[in-house]
Write a protein that holds these residues in place. Structure first.
Motif, PDB file in Angstrom:
ATOM      1  N   ARG A   1       0.824  -1.222   0.000  1.00  0.00           N
ATOM      2  CA  ARG A   1       0.000   0.000   0.000  1.00  0.00           C
ATOM      3  C   ARG A   1       0.850   1.260   0.000  1.00  0.00           C
ATOM      4  O   ARG A   1       0.386   2.321  -0.379  1.00  0.00           O
ATOM      5  CB  ARG A   1      -0.935   0.012   1.219  1.00  0.00           C
ATOM      6  CG  ARG A   1      -1.974  -1.081   1.188  1.00  0.00           C
ATOM      7  CD  ARG A   1      -3.184  -0.659   0.382  1.00  0.00           C
ATOM      8  NE  ARG A   1      -4.041  -1.808   0.104  1.00  0.00           N
ATOM      9  CZ  ARG A   1      -5.221  -1.742  -0.490  1.00  0.00           C
ATOM     10  NH1 ARG A   1      -5.702  -0.583  -0.894  1.00  0.00           N
ATOM     11  NH2 ARG A   1      -5.926  -2.812  -0.717  1.00  0.00           N
ATOM     12  N   MET A   2       2.091   1.140   0.448  1.00  0.00           N
ATOM     13  CA  MET A   2       2.945   2.335   0.405  1.00  0.00           C
ATOM     14  C   MET A   2       3.315   2.680  -1.043  1.00  0.00           C
ATOM     15  O   MET A   2       3.431   3.842  -1.401  1.00  0.00           O
ATOM     16  CB  MET A   2       4.207   2.126   1.229  1.00  0.00           C
ATOM     17  CG  MET A   2       4.981   3.410   1.401  1.00  0.00           C
ATOM     18  SD  MET A   2       6.142   3.293   2.738  1.00  0.00           S
ATOM     19  CE  MET A   2       7.594   2.845   1.848  1.00  0.00           C
TER      20      MET A   2
ATOM     21  N   ILE B   1       4.487  15.403  -3.206  1.00  0.00           N
ATOM     22  CA  ILE B   1       5.089  16.225  -2.141  1.00  0.00           C
ATOM     23  C   ILE B   1       6.298  16.968  -2.697  1.00  0.00           C
ATOM     24  O   ILE B   1       6.847  16.581  -3.730  1.00  0.00           O
ATOM     25  CB  ILE B   1       5.605  15.362  -0.951  1.00  0.00           C
ATOM     26  CG1 ILE B   1       6.361  14.146  -1.496  1.00  0.00           C
ATOM     27  CG2 ILE B   1       4.514  15.005   0.000  1.00  0.00           C
ATOM     28  CD1 ILE B   1       7.127  13.386  -0.464  1.00  0.00           C
ATOM     29  N   ASP B   2       6.704  17.986  -1.975  1.00  0.00           N
ATOM     30  CA  ASP B   2       7.992  18.614  -2.266  1.00  0.00           C
ATOM     31  C   ASP B   2       9.006  18.031  -1.295  1.00  0.00           C
ATOM     32  O   ASP B   2       8.628  17.535  -0.224  1.00  0.00           O
ATOM     33  CB  ASP B   2       7.898  20.133  -2.083  1.00  0.00           C
ATOM     34  CG  ASP B   2       7.051  20.750  -3.177  1.00  0.00           C
ATOM     35  OD1 ASP B   2       7.129  20.273  -4.319  1.00  0.00           O
ATOM     36  OD2 ASP B   2       6.289  21.686  -2.874  1.00  0.00           O
TER      37      ASP B   2
ATOM     38  N   GLU C   1      -1.502  17.389   6.933  1.00  0.00           N
ATOM     39  CA  GLU C   1      -0.101  17.826   6.843  1.00  0.00           C
ATOM     40  C   GLU C   1       0.840  16.810   7.490  1.00  0.00           C
ATOM     41  O   GLU C   1       1.941  16.550   6.992  1.00  0.00           O
ATOM     42  CB  GLU C   1       0.042  19.214   7.482  1.00  0.00           C
ATOM     43  CG  GLU C   1       1.416  19.855   7.322  1.00  0.00           C
ATOM     44  CD  GLU C   1       2.020  19.751   5.900  1.00  0.00           C
ATOM     45  OE1 GLU C   1       1.284  19.931   4.904  1.00  0.00           O
ATOM     46  OE2 GLU C   1       3.236  19.476   5.798  1.00  0.00           O
ATOM     47  N   LEU C   2       0.382  16.176   8.573  1.00  0.00           N
ATOM     48  CA  LEU C   2       1.254  15.176   9.228  1.00  0.00           C
ATOM     49  C   LEU C   2       1.501  13.980   8.321  1.00  0.00           C
ATOM     50  O   LEU C   2       2.566  13.367   8.346  1.00  0.00           O
ATOM     51  CB  LEU C   2       0.599  14.689  10.523  1.00  0.00           C
ATOM     52  CG  LEU C   2       1.173  15.231  11.822  1.00  0.00           C
ATOM     53  CD1 LEU C   2       0.474  14.555  13.012  1.00  0.00           C
ATOM     54  CD2 LEU C   2       2.688  15.008  11.913  1.00  0.00           C
ATOM     55  N   PHE C   3       0.506  13.676   7.496  1.00  0.00           N
ATOM     56  CA  PHE C   3       0.687  12.575   6.550  1.00  0.00           C
ATOM     57  C   PHE C   3       1.744  12.956   5.513  1.00  0.00           C
ATOM     58  O   PHE C   3       2.613  12.137   5.150  1.00  0.00           O
ATOM     59  CB  PHE C   3      -0.630  12.224   5.852  1.00  0.00           C
ATOM     60  CG  PHE C   3      -0.460  11.150   4.821  1.00  0.00           C
ATOM     61  CD1 PHE C   3      -0.293   9.827   5.215  1.00  0.00           C
ATOM     62  CD2 PHE C   3      -0.416  11.443   3.467  1.00  0.00           C
ATOM     63  CE1 PHE C   3      -0.079   8.826   4.273  1.00  0.00           C
ATOM     64  CE2 PHE C   3      -0.212  10.455   2.523  1.00  0.00           C
ATOM     65  CZ  PHE C   3      -0.040   9.141   2.934  1.00  0.00           C
ATOM     66  N   ALA C   4       1.705  14.201   5.053  1.00  0.00           N
ATOM     67  CA  ALA C   4       2.713  14.664   4.083  1.00  0.00           C
ATOM     68  C   ALA C   4       4.105  14.540   4.689  1.00  0.00           C
ATOM     69  O   ALA C   4       5.069  14.151   4.017  1.00  0.00           O
ATOM     70  CB  ALA C   4       2.426  16.106   3.681  1.00  0.00           C
ATOM     71  N   LYS C   5       4.194  14.844   5.971  1.00  0.00           N
ATOM     72  CA  LYS C   5       5.487  14.767   6.646  1.00  0.00           C
ATOM     73  C   LYS C   5       5.984  13.311   6.665  1.00  0.00           C
ATOM     74  O   LYS C   5       7.168  13.027   6.401  1.00  0.00           O
ATOM     75  CB  LYS C   5       5.329  15.307   8.079  1.00  0.00           C
ATOM     76  CG  LYS C   5       6.625  15.652   8.729  1.00  0.00           C
ATOM     77  CD  LYS C   5       6.406  16.365  10.053  1.00  0.00           C
ATOM     78  CE  LYS C   5       7.772  16.594  10.702  1.00  0.00           C
ATOM     79  NZ  LYS C   5       7.689  17.010  12.059  1.00  0.00           N
ATOM     80  N   ALA C   6       5.075  12.395   6.952  1.00  0.00           N
ATOM     81  CA  ALA C   6       5.443  10.972   6.976  1.00  0.00           C
ATOM     82  C   ALA C   6       5.863  10.497   5.582  1.00  0.00           C
ATOM     83  O   ALA C   6       6.823   9.738   5.423  1.00  0.00           O
ATOM     84  CB  ALA C   6       4.264  10.150   7.488  1.00  0.00           C
TER      85      ALA C   6
ATOM     86  N   LYS D   1      10.131   9.060   1.614  1.00  0.00           N
ATOM     87  CA  LYS D   1      10.889   9.388   0.389  1.00  0.00           C
ATOM     88  C   LYS D   1      12.383   9.577   0.710  1.00  0.00           C
ATOM     89  O   LYS D   1      13.246   9.130  -0.040  1.00  0.00           O
ATOM     90  CB  LYS D   1      10.304  10.628  -0.285  1.00  0.00           C
ATOM     91  CG  LYS D   1      11.003  10.953  -1.624  1.00  0.00           C
ATOM     92  CD  LYS D   1      10.200  11.912  -2.457  1.00  0.00           C
ATOM     93  CE  LYS D   1      10.967  12.419  -3.683  1.00  0.00           C
ATOM     94  NZ  LYS D   1      11.209  11.384  -4.704  1.00  0.00           N
ATOM     95  N   ARG D   2      12.646  10.199   1.825  1.00  0.00           N
ATOM     96  CA  ARG D   2      14.059  10.420   2.193  1.00  0.00           C
ATOM     97  C   ARG D   2      14.780   9.093   2.407  1.00  0.00           C
ATOM     98  O   ARG D   2      15.960   8.951   2.089  1.00  0.00           O
ATOM     99  CB  ARG D   2      14.154  11.255   3.466  1.00  0.00           C
ATOM    100  CG  ARG D   2      13.772  12.705   3.255  1.00  0.00           C
ATOM    101  CD  ARG D   2      13.472  13.371   4.576  1.00  0.00           C
ATOM    102  NE  ARG D   2      14.658  13.426   5.423  1.00  0.00           N
ATOM    103  CZ  ARG D   2      15.609  14.332   5.293  1.00  0.00           C
ATOM    104  NH1 ARG D   2      15.517  15.252   4.341  1.00  0.00           N
ATOM    105  NH2 ARG D   2      16.654  14.345   6.095  1.00  0.00           N
TER     106      ARG D   2
END
Ligand SMILES: Cc1cc2nc3c(=O)[nH]c(=O)nc-3n(C[C@H](O)[C@H](O)[C@H](O)COP(=O)(O)OP(=O)(O)OC[C@H]3O[C@@H](n4cnc5c(N)ncnc54)[C@H](O)[C@@H]3O)c2cc1C
Length: 538
Positions: free
Chosen positions: A251-252, A528-529, A503-508, A513-514
């Motif tokens: 799912r990721m 995302i950026d 927004e917390l989901f975007a952070k995760a 990605k990192r």
């Protein structure tokens, strides 16, 4: 690099297109609808008419067999298949082409291509069939850009007939995939409108929506496991029919739109080809009566294979015409048992909401090409071939789609229609045409799909188009819907996606990605950026 060339400015291959009869019918329809008396037709572009910036990358000797900087290869990878993509090609405008296109022939070469992008400091754009309608494959501004085209990863590698699953490479296009499954008696049956030219990896990366109106709507549920090449290494999830072991690795990557890795293989759940079918069209006095009926059907646990509610104007355009009615194209199918009882019950529910149908049509069983559903399907798959002819005549043709719970549907529908109609009028001074259908249905809500057609002023075509489209997209999100039910986010939907996801989901997601793509080279700007608040991973 390919035996059969894709058309770089429209749908299909260079050696095919709409027939003269289809073009004549298109002009007749446009003339009747918009009162156009003569058409100013821009000729289709020739490759040599479009100048591309010189490639800014040296291809290393070891990759020369699989990397091309040829003009036509780069041209083909500039855009996807949105209206504005075709319009920019007709304007002979490609200011930001990829510098090179890699055509890996196996997974090792995918790894090699990514390693080269890493060394060269290039952005890497995974490319399946290139049918994105959300600028998913259009390069962002960057110093060096490489598209990684997976067309050679095109095989069904293994079939497990006992579990009914198949191991399939990510680059295979829909038609070829089905042709390879057929001798085994299986089908994936993920027949989306772009099925012939889009790829399995693209479907998984975008969470595409197939032709099933209920139950197996998205590709998600057909994925059993995945193999993904990322800049940080290759990973493979375990084949399992289901699992409760924490968040699902599959799912990721399902819906990751090329930002986390390149999907090279997947085990997909396949099924036997259906042999029992029933289909008909049911007419309703208006769209909302039809909506009430399909809600009842979707909440009754009947799971029709097709249950498309079409607004009257659209129904007349795509086939099963009935001037004043809304129409439901309804079908059931099974590889195991007759489906008449299911159809019978669905029709009882339709009748309770004022639906009527032609009893004769119910006799059209057996082939998926037969009956009303077959007629609708045939017209539906030919429509993309007309897109370049609309652009050539200065006619905007675009779609936008969403999903919303039933309790909010009617307000949502009327607000989106009103806002978009006002935007069309404001931008063009004309009424245009705006229709709605349901592509998919859930017990708790429908997926409304809007089609907008409108003559534009050729001199300011793109500006007029964006003035309308952005109002429509904002209306979807402002009225509580999703920015997309199945077209994905890409670059086009980013500002609206940002409004809807926590927004917390975007952070995760940025953290994921990192870990997988420390330098942020995979499809930057999609979803995302890069997270600039933390130091880049080593
Ligand atoms: C006429 C038309 C009709 C359409 N109808 C439908 C429809 O019915 N249902 C629907 O869902 N969509 C539809 N679409 C949209 C589009 O076809 C889908 O988004 C499709 O899933 C894209 O597949 P693709 O192989 O063409 O991917 P591409 O366009 O090549 O790529 C799409 C995105 O996925 C990424 N990607 C591609 N391959 C991989 C991979 N192997 N690994 C990782 N990332 C990858 C790309 O980087 C990009 O972000 C339609 C488009 C058109 C033009």
């Amino acid at each position: 690099m390919s035996a059969r060339r894709r058309k770089f400015y429209g749908w299909g291959y260079a050696d095919e297109g709409a027939t003269p009869e289809e073009i004549r019918l298109l002009e007749q329809t446009l003339a009747a609808r918009f009162g156009i008396t003569s058409f100013d037709v821009t000729p289709a572009p020739r490759a040599e008419e479009i100048t591309l910036r010189a490639p800014r990358l040296e291809v290393p000797a070891g990759l020369k067999d699989i990397v091309s900087t040829a003009h036509l290869d780069r041209l083909e990878h500039c855009y996807g298949q949105m209206f504005v993509d075709v319009a920019r090609m007709f304007a002979r405008s490609c200011p930001n082409p990829p510098d090179a296109i890699a055509f890996p022939r196996n997974e090792q070469e995918v790894t090699d291509a990514l390693a080269w992008c890493d060394e060269a400091g290039a952005v890497a754009i995974p490319y399946g069939g290139g049918t994105s309608v959300v600028a998913g494959v259009e390069p962002p501004q960057a110093d060096r850009i490489v598209s990684i085209d997976l067309r050679h990863l095109d095989r069904v590698l293994e079939v497990d007939a006992v579990s009914q699953a198949a191991r399939i490479q990510g680059g295979v296009l829909g038609k070829e995939l089905e042709a390879q499954l057929k001798p085994h008696g299986f089908t994936l049956r993920h027949y989306m409108q772009s099925f012939e030219l889009s790829s399995l990896g693209g479907w998984i990366a975008t969470r595409s929506g197939g032709h099933y109106a209920t139950l197996y709507t998205h590709i998600d549920d057909q994925v059993e496991s995945l193999r993904v090449v990322t800049p940080a290494g290759t990973l493979e999830s375990r084949r399992l029919p289901g699992s409760g072991a924490g968040p699902s690795p599959d799912r990721m990557f399902i819906g990751s739109e090329g930002i986390l890795g390149i999907i090279t293989e997947a085990w997909m759940r396949v099924r036997k080809r259906p042999s029992f079918r029933a289909s008909t069209t049911v007419r309703f006095k208006n769209f909302y009566a039809g909506a009430d009926a399909v809600r009842a059907i979707s909440q009754a646990g009947l799971y029709p294979a097709n249950c498309r509610l079409l607004q009257a104007e659209e129904a007349a355009y795509t086939g099963p015409a009935d001037k004043d009615a809304a129409v439901v194209v309804l079908s059931f199918e099974s590889a195991d048992h007759p489906v008449d009882a299911w159809m019978q019950r669905a029709l009882e529910l339709a009748a309770e909401h004022g639906g009527s149908w032609d009893a004769e049509a119910l006799l059209n069983q057996g082939s998926h090409r037969a009956g009303a559903a077959g007629e609708w399907r045939d017209k539906f798959v030919r429509m993309p071939y007309l897109s370049e002819h609309m652009v050539a005549r200065g006619i905007a043709a675009t779609t936008f789609e969403s999903a919303i719970t039933w309790d909010r549907f009617k307000d949502f529908h009327s607000n989106v229609m009103d806002a978009t109609r006002r935007a069309i009028k404001r931008a063009t001074g004309r009424e245009g045409s705006l229709t709605c259908r349901f592509t998919h249905l859930y017990p708790d809500g429908p997926a409304p799909y809007f089609t907008l057609t409108c003559p534009l002023d050729k001199a300011k075509m793109l500006q007029q188009f964006w003035d309308i489209k952005h109002v429509a997209l904002q209306a979807l999100v402002a009225n509580g819907g999703t920015i997309t039910h199945h077209h994905a986010v890409g670059r086009l939907h980013r500002p609206y996606y940002d409004q809807q996801r926590p927004e917390l989901f975007a952070k995760a997601l940025r953290a994921a990605k990192r870990a997988l793509d420390p330098k942020g080279m995979l499809n930057p700007g999609v979803l995302i950026d890069p997270d600039r608040s933390e130091p880049a991973a080593k």
